[in-house]
Design a protein around this motif. Structure first.
Motif, PDB file in Angstrom:
ATOM      1  N   SER A 184      49.868  44.820  30.954  1.00  0.00           N
ATOM      2  CA  SER A 184      49.331  45.834  31.868  1.00  0.00           C
ATOM      3  C   SER A 184      49.361  45.319  33.304  1.00  0.00           C
ATOM      4  N   TYR A 244      47.444  45.063  36.828  1.00  0.00           N
ATOM      5  CA  TYR A 244      46.099  45.229  37.330  1.00  0.00           C
ATOM      6  C   TYR A 244      46.017  44.616  38.713  1.00  0.00           C
ATOM      7  N   ASP A 266      42.661  51.010  36.727  1.00  0.00           N
ATOM      8  CA  ASP A 266      42.542  51.340  35.315  1.00  0.00           C
ATOM      9  C   ASP A 266      43.941  51.484  34.736  1.00  0.00           C
ATOM     10  N   GLY A 299      44.602  51.511  28.975  1.00  0.00           N
ATOM     11  CA  GLY A 299      43.438  51.415  28.080  1.00  0.00           C
ATOM     12  C   GLY A 299      43.800  50.873  26.715  1.00  0.00           C
ATOM     13  N   ASN A 311      39.545  51.900  26.940  1.00  0.00           N
ATOM     14  CA  ASN A 311      38.437  51.339  27.691  1.00  0.00           C
ATOM     15  C   ASN A 311      37.253  51.073  26.768  1.00  0.00           C
ATOM     16  N   ILE A 339      35.299  48.326  30.673  1.00  0.00           N
ATOM     17  CA  ILE A 339      36.344  47.301  30.605  1.00  0.00           C
ATOM     18  C   ILE A 339      37.652  47.953  30.182  1.00  0.00           C
ATOM     19  N   ASP A 340      38.679  47.777  30.990  1.00  0.00           N
ATOM     20  CA  ASP A 340      40.015  48.227  30.617  1.00  0.00           C
ATOM     21  C   ASP A 340      40.623  47.153  29.719  1.00  0.00           C
ATOM     22  N   LEU A 341      40.807  47.462  28.444  1.00  0.00           N
ATOM     23  CA  LEU A 341      41.390  46.508  27.504  1.00  0.00           C
ATOM     24  C   LEU A 341      42.910  46.470  27.669  1.00  0.00           C
ATOM     25  N   LEU A 342      43.506  45.347  27.303  1.00  0.00           N
ATOM     26  CA  LEU A 342      44.929  45.096  27.548  1.00  0.00           C
ATOM     27  C   LEU A 342      45.665  44.847  26.229  1.00  0.00           C
ATOM     28  N   VAL A 348      42.475  42.929  20.979  1.00  0.00           N
ATOM     29  CA  VAL A 348      42.015  44.251  21.371  1.00  0.00           C
ATOM     30  C   VAL A 348      41.742  45.112  20.134  1.00  0.00           C
ATOM     31  N   GLY A 408      40.953  41.843  28.757  1.00  0.00           N
ATOM     32  CA  GLY A 408      40.720  42.996  29.609  1.00  0.00           C
ATOM     33  C   GLY A 408      40.149  42.601  30.951  1.00  0.00           C
ATOM     34  N   HIS A 409      39.774  43.624  31.736  1.00  0.00           N
ATOM     35  CA  HIS A 409      39.153  43.394  33.030  1.00  0.00           C
ATOM     36  C   HIS A 409      38.207  44.544  33.347  1.00  0.00           C
TER      37      HIS A 409
END
Length: 206
Positions: A21, A23, A37, A40, A42, A57-60, A68, A168-169
């Motif tokens: 992803s 970011y 974002d 996702g 999320n 949190i936006d998961l990756l 994830v 994620g972040h």
């Protein structure tokens, strides 16, 4: 940060579980974070205790697909609900996710040593740096021992790069993360009467 660096060895041990992803991060003088974002899904965490609010949190999944998948499975089954932030170190990170020993209202003496009923996950290390807002998976000395526990970074920590899996972040609620109740350095961040994740849900991107 000088005090934090003095505790690097203890801090890294604290992340252990005993027993692509795109970011963007923008850090100003206040340390505020803005993050895009991605696709996702999320993870939406409702925090309760001395601190309350929502963390998103936006998961990756393209970075760490197995991790994830495990996190989202645990969230969807309610396993993370009422799990405390058992280890929180000012200037470093907030750790949670011990679904076995970290439930609010229970005996928290072993919080940080447990995992879920799901299997451990093989490492999915990446080149993503551990900076403010990044979410990583806790593990024991074995790289392939991550299970349910994760941590959210308060600040840059280059010594974690390539050693822990980034999952994620944070895209919303870093102000909430910043106010999660801290533990003492002398206790390696162990928190008395900790804040908790009241509920954790998964939102799929459209």
């Amino acid at each position: 940060m000088s005090d934090t660096r003095a505790f690097v060895s203890a801090i890294v041990a604290g992340l252990a579980v005993t027993g692509l992803s795109v970011y963007l991060y923008v850090q100003g003088t206040t340390g505020a974070v803005a993050a895009e974002d991605g696709p996702g899904p999320n993870l939406v965490i409702e925090v309760g205790g001395a601190t309350s609010g929502t963390i998103v949190i936006d998961l990756l999944p393209d970075v760490a697909p197995r991790h994830v998948a495990q996190i989202t499975e645990l969230a969807r089954t309610g396993a993370y609900d009422d799990v405390v932030f058992h280890r929180v170190i000012d200037g470093f990170m907030a750790q949670t996710g011990d679904v076995e020993h970290g439930k609010f209202g229970g005996d928290l003496e072993l919080a940080g040593t447990g995992k879920s009923g799901l299997p451990n996950i093989p490492a999915e290390f990446s080149d993503l740096p551990f900076q403010r807002g990044i979410v990583g998976m806790a593990r024991s000395s074995s790289p392939d021992s991550a299970n349910s526990q994760f941590f959210i970074m308060f600040a840059l920590a280059d010594h974690l790069n390539g050693q822990y899996t980034v999952v994620g972040h944070v895209i919303e609620g870093m102000d909430v993360v910043d106010t999660i109740k801290k533990g003492g350095f002398d206790q390696n961040g162990a928190v008395t009467d900790p804040d908790r994740m009241v509920s954790v849900t998964v939102e799929e991107q459209q």
